[in-house]
Design a protein around this motif. Sequence first.
Motif, PDB file in Angstrom:
ATOM      1  N   ALA A  73       0.798  -1.088   0.005  1.00 38.48           N
ATOM      2  CA  ALA A  73      -0.080  -0.065   0.076  1.00 38.48           C
ATOM      3  C   ALA A  73       0.871   1.224   0.091  1.00 38.48           C
ATOM      4  O   ALA A  73       1.860   1.096   0.776  1.00 38.48           O
ATOM      5  CB  ALA A  73      -0.835  -0.096   1.063  1.00 38.48           C
ATOM      6  N   PRO A  74       0.344   2.337  -0.752  1.00 40.69           N
ATOM      7  CA  PRO A  74       1.381   3.588  -0.788  1.00 40.69           C
ATOM      8  C   PRO A  74       1.355   4.361   0.126  1.00 40.69           C
ATOM      9  O   PRO A  74       2.149   5.369   0.399  1.00 40.69           O
ATOM     10  CB  PRO A  74       0.717   3.979  -2.285  1.00 40.69           C
ATOM     11  CG  PRO A  74      -0.536   3.824  -2.516  1.00 40.69           C
ATOM     12  CD  PRO A  74      -0.660   2.122  -1.696  1.00 40.69           C
ATOM     13  N   LEU A  75       0.391   4.164   1.160  1.00 39.74           N
ATOM     14  CA  LEU A  75       0.358   5.200   2.365  1.00 39.74           C
ATOM     15  C   LEU A  75       0.370   4.814   3.532  1.00 39.74           C
ATOM     16  O   LEU A  75       0.076   3.424   3.789  1.00 39.74           O
ATOM     17  CB  LEU A  75      -1.167   5.878   2.293  1.00 39.74           C
ATOM     18  CG  LEU A  75      -1.445   7.100   2.744  1.00 39.74           C
ATOM     19  CD1 LEU A  75      -1.413   8.339   1.757  1.00 39.74           C
ATOM     20  CD2 LEU A  75      -2.757   7.260   3.275  1.00 39.74           C
ATOM     21  N   ASP A  76       1.007   5.282   4.471  1.00 37.60           N
ATOM     22  CA  ASP A  76       1.427   4.869   5.712  1.00 37.60           C
ATOM     23  C   ASP A  76       1.765   5.811   6.717  1.00 37.60           C
ATOM     24  O   ASP A  76       2.192   6.928   6.486  1.00 37.60           O
ATOM     25  CB  ASP A  76       2.644   4.085   5.897  1.00 37.60           C
ATOM     26  CG  ASP A  76       2.805   3.003   7.218  1.00 37.60           C
ATOM     27  OD1 ASP A  76       1.762   2.647   7.746  1.00 37.60           O
ATOM     28  OD2 ASP A  76       3.831   2.905   7.752  1.00 37.60           O
ATOM     29  N   PHE A  77       1.033   5.840   8.044  1.00 33.03           N
ATOM     30  CA  PHE A  77       1.396   6.456   9.177  1.00 33.03           C
ATOM     31  C   PHE A  77       0.828   5.733  10.555  1.00 33.03           C
ATOM     32  O   PHE A  77       0.439   4.624  10.434  1.00 33.03           O
ATOM     33  CB  PHE A  77       0.696   7.987   9.129  1.00 33.03           C
ATOM     34  CG  PHE A  77      -0.930   8.042   8.746  1.00 33.03           C
ATOM     35  CD1 PHE A  77      -1.825   7.869   9.711  1.00 33.03           C
ATOM     36  CD2 PHE A  77      -1.240   8.264   7.674  1.00 33.03           C
ATOM     37  CE1 PHE A  77      -2.949   7.930   9.536  1.00 33.03           C
ATOM     38  CE2 PHE A  77      -2.571   8.422   7.121  1.00 33.03           C
ATOM     39  CZ  PHE A  77      -3.546   8.237   8.133  1.00 33.03           C
ATOM     40  N   ALA A  78       1.196   6.421  11.655  1.00 27.10           N
ATOM     41  CA  ALA A  78       1.222   5.742  13.049  1.00 27.10           C
ATOM     42  C   ALA A  78      -0.157   5.313  13.319  1.00 27.10           C
ATOM     43  O   ALA A  78      -0.364   4.328  14.092  1.00 27.10           O
ATOM     44  CB  ALA A  78       1.914   6.646  13.871  1.00 27.10           C
ATOM     45  N   ALA A  79      -1.210   6.047  12.784  1.00 27.00           N
ATOM     46  CA  ALA A  79      -2.530   5.635  13.224  1.00 27.00           C
ATOM     47  C   ALA A  79      -2.979   4.400  12.526  1.00 27.00           C
ATOM     48  O   ALA A  79      -4.447   4.116  12.295  1.00 27.00           O
ATOM     49  CB  ALA A  79      -3.630   6.749  13.230  1.00 27.00           C
TER      50      ALA A  79
ATOM     51  N   GLN B  26      -4.293   7.903  -4.348  1.00 28.79           N
ATOM     52  CA  GLN B  26      -4.567   6.329  -4.432  1.00 28.79           C
ATOM     53  C   GLN B  26      -5.934   6.137  -4.909  1.00 28.79           C
ATOM     54  O   GLN B  26      -5.961   4.795  -5.046  1.00 28.79           O
ATOM     55  CB  GLN B  26      -3.982   6.055  -2.833  1.00 28.79           C
ATOM     56  CG  GLN B  26      -2.802   6.581  -2.472  1.00 28.79           C
ATOM     57  CD  GLN B  26      -1.569   6.997  -3.200  1.00 28.79           C
ATOM     58  OE1 GLN B  26      -1.413   5.894  -3.944  1.00 28.79           O
ATOM     59  NE2 GLN B  26      -0.758   8.145  -2.736  1.00 28.79           N
ATOM     60  N   VAL B  27      -6.749   7.055  -5.286  1.00 25.75           N
ATOM     61  CA  VAL B  27      -8.136   6.325  -5.104  1.00 25.75           C
ATOM     62  C   VAL B  27      -8.257   6.694  -6.702  1.00 25.75           C
ATOM     63  O   VAL B  27      -8.544   7.540  -7.291  1.00 25.75           O
ATOM     64  CB  VAL B  27      -9.005   7.668  -4.415  1.00 25.75           C
ATOM     65  CG1 VAL B  27     -10.681   6.774  -4.439  1.00 25.75           C
ATOM     66  CG2 VAL B  27      -8.700   7.784  -3.043  1.00 25.75           C
ATOM     67  N   VAL B  28      -8.457   5.476  -7.286  1.00 23.32           N
ATOM     68  CA  VAL B  28      -8.748   5.235  -8.438  1.00 23.32           C
ATOM     69  C   VAL B  28     -10.516   4.761  -8.963  1.00 23.32           C
ATOM     70  O   VAL B  28     -10.929   4.880 -10.150  1.00 23.32           O
ATOM     71  CB  VAL B  28      -8.024   4.264  -9.327  1.00 23.32           C
ATOM     72  CG1 VAL B  28      -6.812   4.688  -9.576  1.00 23.32           C
ATOM     73  CG2 VAL B  28      -8.087   2.737  -8.705  1.00 23.32           C
ATOM     74  N   GLY B  29     -11.147   4.859  -7.831  1.00 22.07           N
ATOM     75  CA  GLY B  29     -12.621   4.582  -7.965  1.00 22.07           C
ATOM     76  C   GLY B  29     -13.267   4.959  -6.442  1.00 22.07           C
ATOM     77  O   GLY B  29     -12.656   4.567  -5.501  1.00 22.07           O
TER      78      GLY B  29
END
Length: 466
Positions: free
Chosen positions: A136-142, A170-173
């Motif tokens: 997945a291309p997104l990440d953070f502590a929560a 990241q949202v394609v739909g």
Amino acid sequence: MQPDLSSGSYTDLLAVLGPDDVLVDQDLRAGYEVDWTRRYTGTCSAVLRPRTTAQVAEVLRICATHQVAVIPQGGNTGLVGGSVPRAHSHGPVVVLSTRGLSDLGPVDSDAMQVTVGAGVTLAAWRNAARAAGVDAPLDFAARDSATIGGAIATNAGGSRVVRYGTMRSQVVGIEAVTITGEIVGSLAGLPKETVGPHLPSVLAGSEGTLAVITRARLRLVPRFSHTITALVSLDSLAAAVQMLGRVRAGLGSLDSVELILPGAMELVSAHLGRRPPVAKGSAYVMIECADHVDPTDDLLAVLSTLDGPEGGVVDTAVTTEGPSRDQLMEFRDRITEAINAAGVPYKLDVAVPVAGLPALVEIAEQAAVTYGGRLIPFGHLAEGNLHLNYLEAGDPAAIAELVLTAVAAAGGTISAEHGVGVAKGPWLRLVRSSAELAVMAAMRSAWDPTGLLNPGVLSPVSSVAD
Ligand code: FAD
Ligand code: MLT
Ligand code: ZN
């Protein structure tokens, strides 16, 4: 206290959701009525927990008919008070929890996409991707609580934005439900489509004011087999900014460039009960590289060009994957938790062009001295994104006025990734003209003519600064 739901709306909601998913008891509602920081709190008439898109549509139709205000809530990790009921409101209010929308579709390895329910957490998205050999291309502590719907609604960022962009990218739909119960959007996941406004982009950053997001088709990225993390201490923030240019230009494998300033490093070290593995500096930068081939030599080569007094590097620690990397990452990942453990923070999340960071930190410190508070600064260096946290803030509104005015004057933004919520409404005027605010208001009333979706959020007249 909020007024009870009318008996008509309560009966209709019970018929759609059943008694287990219409929570009216105070102790069952409590966890949904206070935000993660404990700064924002209010009461609602009920918490509604739909499990399907069809149920969301029915619920919203009932709320529109009975003029019940709706606060969409995902993981409730938002930091601007947008996911909980307001302290004061007129008429009945419900929290619509999307956590039950937890379907996770199969990974489409050809398209590098997956369709997920709005209530799926970032961690579950990542785990599903990794199980299929991608990421997945997104990440953070929560990550264990924050949901896909919340991340889209806030256009969340995190540490990998330097490589992949914010949630919007990241949202394609998307599938969403309007206040009148209409289901809109498409989950086909077409990377190219030019037929008017792009619905995922319209809803990204809308903070629950236009529609309730129910599902999304998300992009996936390669899973790299080699990761290396460096913590660099520098003799000034200006040196950190200078280093940013070098690492961006020199490292194709660059995954994140995070900033920790001394106040934050001291707090998180005390919280962890460990000292950082580098000598003291005036700024700390955590750099991560990931690739299919080992990027260690590339990273070390770039860092070696910074050695010596001109580069401003005081000390460097480097680690590859495994427990020692996890321990190093905690000095960045657990700062928010350390702040919350120390008190109820007043949080500003701003961005300026990177060259303006040193001047901004000086103003942020001046705000603490003038209006009271202990500044804990850190952030995402690559985006010029600073998280300015004030513990024991004396006059939060005055701090915000000073800092946010300076941010706007520097060509920056009053919210880089957390959103406006109820916390930043009074300062929207600094970064949006009256013509722009009028367009935003017109758009909102086109989606939600009677203003039932998240009233007070993203609104220039709301003022819940403290
Ligand atoms: P919530 O908090 O439940 O809601 C946030 C907003 O989205 C609200 O306005 C809500 O009404 C709306 N919303 C939620 N779900 C929907 C839906 N399905 N449809 C329509 N509207 C909806 N944020 C970052 O960007 N980068 C970070 O690095 C980062 N790190 C964090 C670290 C910690 C420890 C914590 C506690 C928070 C952090 N955040 C960060 C903030 C937060 O996690 C993000 O804003 C996240 O995207 C919120 O997701 P959520 O599901 O918790 O949304
Ligand atoms: C982070 O980058 O860790 C966050 O956005 C959370 C915060 O600002 O506290
Ligand atoms: Zn952040």
